[in-house]
Every structure is written in structure tokens, then in C-alpha cells.
Design an enzyme around this catalytic site. Structure first.
Site, PDB file in Angstrom:
ATOM      1  N   GLN A   1       0.858  -1.191   0.000  1.00  0.00           N
ATOM      2  CA  GLN A   1       0.000   0.000   0.000  1.00  0.00           C
ATOM      3  C   GLN A   1       0.895   1.242   0.000  1.00  0.00           C
ATOM      4  O   GLN A   1       1.742   1.418   0.872  1.00  0.00           O
ATOM      5  CB  GLN A   1      -0.908   0.024   1.234  1.00  0.00           C
ATOM      6  CG  GLN A   1      -1.925   1.168   1.132  1.00  0.00           C
ATOM      7  CD  GLN A   1      -2.764   1.382   2.373  1.00  0.00           C
ATOM      8  OE1 GLN A   1      -2.230   1.524   3.472  1.00  0.00           O
ATOM      9  NE2 GLN A   1      -4.074   1.435   2.221  1.00  0.00           N
TER      10      GLN A   1
ATOM     11  N   HIS B   1      -3.250   4.379  -1.787  1.00  0.00           N
ATOM     12  CA  HIS B   1      -4.034   4.733  -0.593  1.00  0.00           C
ATOM     13  C   HIS B   1      -4.767   6.052  -0.864  1.00  0.00           C
ATOM     14  O   HIS B   1      -4.204   7.136  -0.721  1.00  0.00           O
ATOM     15  CB  HIS B   1      -3.095   4.869   0.603  1.00  0.00           C
ATOM     16  CG  HIS B   1      -3.771   4.834   1.937  1.00  0.00           C
ATOM     17  ND1 HIS B   1      -5.129   5.004   2.095  1.00  0.00           N
ATOM     18  CD2 HIS B   1      -3.276   4.645   3.204  1.00  0.00           C
ATOM     19  CE1 HIS B   1      -5.432   4.920   3.394  1.00  0.00           C
ATOM     20  NE2 HIS B   1      -4.327   4.703   4.075  1.00  0.00           N
TER      21      HIS B   1
ATOM     22  N   HIS C   1      -9.028   7.551   4.082  1.00  0.00           N
ATOM     23  CA  HIS C   1      -8.675   7.904   5.466  1.00  0.00           C
ATOM     24  C   HIS C   1      -8.107   9.290   5.693  1.00  0.00           C
ATOM     25  O   HIS C   1      -7.329   9.489   6.637  1.00  0.00           O
ATOM     26  CB  HIS C   1      -7.697   6.858   6.040  1.00  0.00           C
ATOM     27  CG  HIS C   1      -8.293   5.492   6.129  1.00  0.00           C
ATOM     28  ND1 HIS C   1      -7.554   4.349   6.388  1.00  0.00           N
ATOM     29  CD2 HIS C   1      -9.572   5.066   5.969  1.00  0.00           C
ATOM     30  CE1 HIS C   1      -8.350   3.299   6.391  1.00  0.00           C
ATOM     31  NE2 HIS C   1      -9.583   3.711   6.127  1.00  0.00           N
TER      32      HIS C   1
ATOM     33  N   TYR D   1      -5.855  10.990   4.059  1.00  0.00           N
ATOM     34  CA  TYR D   1      -4.461  11.266   3.664  1.00  0.00           C
ATOM     35  C   TYR D   1      -4.454  12.108   2.376  1.00  0.00           C
ATOM     36  O   TYR D   1      -5.514  12.540   1.910  1.00  0.00           O
ATOM     37  CB  TYR D   1      -3.660   9.955   3.563  1.00  0.00           C
ATOM     38  CG  TYR D   1      -3.560   9.310   4.935  1.00  0.00           C
ATOM     39  CD1 TYR D   1      -2.829   9.930   5.947  1.00  0.00           C
ATOM     40  CD2 TYR D   1      -4.250   8.143   5.241  1.00  0.00           C
ATOM     41  CE1 TYR D   1      -2.770   9.386   7.229  1.00  0.00           C
ATOM     42  CE2 TYR D   1      -4.197   7.590   6.520  1.00  0.00           C
ATOM     43  CZ  TYR D   1      -3.452   8.216   7.510  1.00  0.00           C
ATOM     44  OH  TYR D   1      -3.405   7.690   8.781  1.00  0.00           O
TER      45      TYR D   1
ATOM     46  N   GLY E   1      -8.459  -6.537   9.759  1.00  0.00           N
ATOM     47  CA  GLY E   1      -7.372  -5.751  10.335  1.00  0.00           C
ATOM     48  C   GLY E   1      -6.956  -6.286  11.687  1.00  0.00           C
ATOM     49  O   GLY E   1      -6.025  -7.094  11.801  1.00  0.00           O
ATOM     50  N   ARG E   2      -7.679  -5.851  12.732  1.00  0.00           N
ATOM     51  CA  ARG E   2      -7.248  -6.193  14.096  1.00  0.00           C
ATOM     52  C   ARG E   2      -7.227  -7.701  14.336  1.00  0.00           C
ATOM     53  O   ARG E   2      -6.361  -8.199  15.064  1.00  0.00           O
ATOM     54  CB  ARG E   2      -8.148  -5.464  15.102  1.00  0.00           C
ATOM     55  CG  ARG E   2      -7.880  -3.957  15.101  1.00  0.00           C
ATOM     56  CD  ARG E   2      -9.036  -3.177  15.643  1.00  0.00           C
ATOM     57  NE  ARG E   2     -10.225  -3.365  14.822  1.00  0.00           N
ATOM     58  CZ  ARG E   2     -11.445  -2.956  15.167  1.00  0.00           C
ATOM     59  NH1 ARG E   2     -11.620  -2.346  16.320  1.00  0.00           N
ATOM     60  NH2 ARG E   2     -12.467  -3.160  14.357  1.00  0.00           N
TER      61      ARG E   2
HETATM   62  C1  LIG Z   1      -3.313  -0.599  14.037  1.00  0.00           C
HETATM   63  C2  LIG Z   1      -4.028  -0.217  12.773  1.00  0.00           C
HETATM   64  C3  LIG Z   1      -3.291   0.267  11.698  1.00  0.00           C
HETATM   65  C4  LIG Z   1      -3.924   0.575  10.491  1.00  0.00           C
HETATM   66  N1  LIG Z   1      -3.172   0.997   9.421  1.00  0.00           N
HETATM   67  C5  LIG Z   1      -3.752   1.206   8.210  1.00  0.00           C
HETATM   68  C6  LIG Z   1      -2.964   1.523   7.066  1.00  0.00           C
HETATM   69  O1  LIG Z   1      -1.729   1.591   7.109  1.00  0.00           O
HETATM   70  N2  LIG Z   1      -3.620   1.730   5.908  1.00  0.00           N
HETATM   71  C7  LIG Z   1      -4.984   1.640   5.795  1.00  0.00           C
HETATM   72  O2  LIG Z   1      -5.529   1.846   4.708  1.00  0.00           O
HETATM   73  N3  LIG Z   1      -5.743   1.305   6.867  1.00  0.00           N
HETATM   74  C8  LIG Z   1      -5.163   1.074   8.050  1.00  0.00           C
HETATM   75  N4  LIG Z   1      -5.930   0.669   9.124  1.00  0.00           N
HETATM   76  C9  LIG Z   1      -7.352   0.311   8.898  1.00  0.00           C
HETATM   77  C10 LIG Z   1      -7.451  -1.192   8.619  1.00  0.00           C
HETATM   78  O3  LIG Z   1      -6.907  -1.525   7.361  1.00  0.00           O
HETATM   79  C11 LIG Z   1      -8.909  -1.689   8.665  1.00  0.00           C
HETATM   80  O4  LIG Z   1      -9.651  -1.027   7.663  1.00  0.00           O
HETATM   81  C12 LIG Z   1      -9.539  -1.446  10.028  1.00  0.00           C
HETATM   82  O5  LIG Z   1      -8.698  -1.972  11.058  1.00  0.00           O
HETATM   83  C13 LIG Z   1     -10.921  -2.063  10.134  1.00  0.00           C
HETATM   84  O6  LIG Z   1     -10.834  -3.461  10.030  1.00  0.00           O
HETATM   85  P1  LIG Z   1     -11.003  -4.425  11.339  1.00  0.00           P
HETATM   86  O7  LIG Z   1     -12.319  -4.062  11.951  1.00  0.00           O
HETATM   87  O8  LIG Z   1     -10.978  -5.805  10.738  1.00  0.00           O
HETATM   88  O9  LIG Z   1      -9.858  -4.150  12.252  1.00  0.00           O
HETATM   89  C14 LIG Z   1      -5.331   0.412  10.358  1.00  0.00           C
HETATM   90  C15 LIG Z   1      -6.065  -0.054  11.461  1.00  0.00           C
HETATM   91  C16 LIG Z   1      -5.433  -0.376  12.646  1.00  0.00           C
HETATM   92  C17 LIG Z   1      -6.250  -0.935  13.789  1.00  0.00           C
END
Ligand SMILES: Cc1cc2nc3c(=O)[nH]c(=O)nc-3n(C[C@H](O)[C@H](O)[C@H](O)COP(=O)(O)O)c2cc1C
Length: 372
Positions: A102, A183, A186, A188, A324-325
């Protein structure tokens, strides 16, 4: 096997993913500074997750030193970074996995202390939304700080940003990645141009939705030119507020944006849904409109469970789900879903999400293991 539909293969451009369970992009802020080089530990972290996942998407990765907004985020614009990423990519491929990088420019979500000249970060305009970012303490732990108020990018700087995305895409190809994800989500830089809240420009990059979308689409076109349409995907967050930048436009504008992306015949569209971060969940009507506007693979993320993924894939709204998490806490998430086994959910440690070392990074147990 449970959730069979998630274990059917799916086309991603000219490639085939073995299943529809994807590791979402996750910033972890553990890169080596100065230089923003990913560590060997990052190689272990990604390859732990690569065997089971249909696709791994890396943490957001800078396209230049100017693109940097967080201490500890890696880049892909120097030879040292490329070499380090190549080792990670090779590890992932050795496990039979696929990995896409990404690429980001953080724009206003930055601090002057991580900018190459110590100056104000660029954005579409000089609008300070009061976002926060992370710096590092002496133990490599992330500390939250207010961002430095941005300044409006000049046209020459915009051209440079587009070129930097293209150059990073060439490096991604050289490192052996299976594609790049732009990306555009969010709050950015690309999103800052798209949203009226942060874009007050009166040149060809501001005003009408065509003009506000121009940077995102120019970047996509440059990445396609640098590689090809089958190896470029894009992530957007059409609803919700992230990093104090609001979606701030209506459903029709979002669908129009998806249609413009669709014309590029990209590898995929990745939707970041807002409900995990307190936003309003998508309704089925919006999902249907997005599906109708986009022909290739759609990935969605945001509070997904195996059940939600199963339901939305079956409904035809999406082709794959990114987690994600749950992927932070479960290196073998796909295997657990397939076997209907419980997740390590209770062991998620938000305090180890950003910065630090192996703890909360590579030490989450696989099935039948216990966390030390
Ligand atoms: C610790 C953390 C770091 C993340 N970093 C990014 C990132 O670098 N780029 C991005 O597009 N989203 C990022 N996200 C969003 C995740 O990709 C994802 O959309 C979000 O965690 C929701 O999914 P989940 O409910 O399965 O955790 C991040 C989320 C978390 C919790």
C-alpha cells in the site's frame, strides 16, 4: 470446513487468489530510522500471515521522504528500502502467499519533525483540521501528537507527488510485489484533495468534483503507466470521518468516483467501511450501487467477521473481505475461520499496535500454541 464461499479462489487482475480472506493494511510503526527501512522482524510478521491469507496488503508505505507523516512508517523510494522489502516479499512467496504494497502520501497528517526539511507538510490547501499523528519515544514506542498545520502544495509539488507514486510502483515491481494499492482513503493526501473541507484550490485540482478527483486519478494513471492496470488497486473510504477529514460529499459523488476508477480496469477496488471507527454502516442500497459501478474484484474491510464476509460475498456485494485487528492477533486467521476455531480476540493489545518490537507483533500464538 466452515464458510466455504470464503475459500473459493478469486481473480485479482491476471492473478488468482487462493481464498477471499485478506490481511488489511496495518501501520505498525516499527521501521528503522533514519531511512524508514522495514525490519527483518517485519518479514517474519508478514510471512507468519502469508500462508493462509488469500492476499497480504502491507502497512501504508511512503512514496518519498516528503510523504512521511508518522515516525516508524516504512518507505519504498530508496534502494535500501527496496532491498529490505524484497527479502519480505521473497519470504511471503516462499510460504505460497501473495503480497501487495500500500503506497501513501500522508499530506497534512504529519509533523514537521518527520519532514525532510523540518517544514510544514503539504496538503491541498492550508486548512488545519486538527488531526493527530505519531512520533517516537526513546524506547521506539509511539507517542500521539498534534499535526503541524499544512501549506498548499504548488503545481510543481503535485507533479512530483504523481511521479513519486509512479517511481514507487516501479520499485514495487522490482522488489517482486504482486501489485500496488494506492491509498486514496482515510484523510491522507489524495483524500484531502477529494474533500471540500480540505480542498479550497481554484486551479485544476480544486472546485468541481472532476478537479477534486484529479490527483487520485492522475496518481492511479501514473501507477498503471509504471506497471499495468492488472497490478494496481486502490483503497477509498467513501463514508465516515478518518483523521479529522470528513467524507463530506454525497453518495452520488462517491459512485461517480467509483465509475471513474472502474474505467481504469484496475486489479481491485478496496473499500474501507467506517463502522469500526464509529461511522454509520453502509446500507444495502449503497453496496448495490458500488457493485453495479465496479466490474473487477471488490474488497471490503471494517468490522468484518467471517459471518459478515460470508453474507456480503454471498449477496454479491463484495468478492473478498480484509481483516485488520483480527489479523494482528491471529497469524493463522484464515485457518481458524476454515476450521471454525475461536480467535485470539481477547489477546489483542492496542498498546502494542504502534511501535516497539516483537511483543504484540510476531508473538501471537498459532492454533494449539499459547502466548508466552
Ligand atoms: C493498528 C491499525 C493500523 C492501520 N493501518 C492502516 C494503514 O496503514 N492503511 C490503511 O488503509 N488502513 C489502516 N488501518 C485500517 C485497517 O486496514 C482496517 O480497515 C480497520 O482496522 C478495520 O478493520 P477491522 O475491523 O478488521 O480491524 C489500520 C487499522 C489499525 C487498527
Amino acid at each position: 470446513m466452515t464458510h466455504d464461499i470464503l475459500f473459493q479462489s478469486v481473480k485479482m487482475g491476471t492473478q488468482t487468489l487462493k481464498n477471499r480472506i485478506i490481511m488489511a493494511p496495518l501501520t505498525r510503526l516499527r521501521a528503522v530510522e533514519p531511512g524508514d527501512v522495514p525490519t527483518a522482524l517485519a518479514g517474519e510478521y508478514y510471512s507468519q500471515r502469508a500462508a493462509g491469507a488469500g492476499l497480504v496488503i502491507t502497512e501504508a508505505t511512503q512514496v518519498s521522504f516528503q510523504a512521511k507523516g508518522y515516525a516508524g512508517a516504512p518507505g519504498l523510494h530508496t534502494q535500501d528500502q527496496m532491498t529490505a522489502w524484497k527479502v519480505i516479499v521473497d519470504n511471503v512467496h516462499a510460504k505460497g502467499g501473495k503480497i501487495v504494497v500500500q503506497l501513501w502520501h500522508t499530506g497534512l497528517v504529519a509533523h514537521d519533525s518527520v519532514q525532510p526539511d523540518g517544514g510544514a507538510p503539504i496538503s491541498a490547501s492550508d486548512v488545519d483540521v486538527g488531526a493527530r499523528t505519531s512520533l517516537r519515544d526513546s524506547d521506539n514506542k509511539a507517542i500521539r501528537v498534534e499535526t503541524t498545520p499544512p501549506r498548499a502544495a504548488t503545481l510543481a509539488e503535485i507533479e512530483q507527488v504523481i511521479k513519486d507514486f509512479a517511481d514507487a510502483t516501479k520499485m514495487a515491481k522490482q522488489a517482486g510485489f504482486d501489485g500496488v494499492e494506492v491509498h486514496g482513503a482515510h484523510g491522507y493526501l489524495l483524500h484531502q484533495f477529494w474533500v471540500e473541507q480540505t480542498n479550497k484550490r481554484s486551479d485544476e485540482y480544486g472546485g468541481s468534483r472532476e478537479n477534486r478527483a484529479r490527483l487520485t486519478l492522475d496518481v492511479i494513471d501514473a501507477c498503471v503507466e509504471a506497471w499495468d492496470n492488472d497490478h494496481v488497486g486502490v483503497r477509498i473510504s467513501p463514508q465516515g470521518t478518518f483523521n479529522a477529514v470528513e467524507a463530506g460529499y454525497d453518495e452520488d459523488d462517491n459512485i461517480w468516483m467509483v465509475e471513474q476508477i472502474n474505467k481504469r480496469d484496475l486489479m481491485y477496488l478496496h473499500l474501507s467501511e467506517p463502522d469500526w471507527a464509529g461511522g454509520t454502516p453502509y446500507n444495502d442500497g449503497f453496496r448495490q450501487r458500488i457493485r453495479a459501478a465496479f466490474d473487477n474484484m471488490i474488497i471490503a474491510a471494517g468490522g468484518y467477521t467471517a459471518d459478515k464476509a460470508d453474507k456480503n460475498v454471498k449477496a454479491g456485494y463484495i468478492d473478498a473481505a480484509a481483516f485488520g485487528r483480527d489479523y494482528i492477533a491471529n497469524p493463522d486467521l484464515a485457518e481458524r475461520i476454515r476450521e471454525g476455531k475461536p480467535l485470539n480476540e481477547q489477546q489483542q493489545h492496542p498498546e502494542t499496535f504502534y511501535g516497539g518490537g516483537a511483543e504484540g507483533y510476531t508473538d501471537y500464538p498459532f492454533l494449539a500454541q499459547k502466548r508466552a
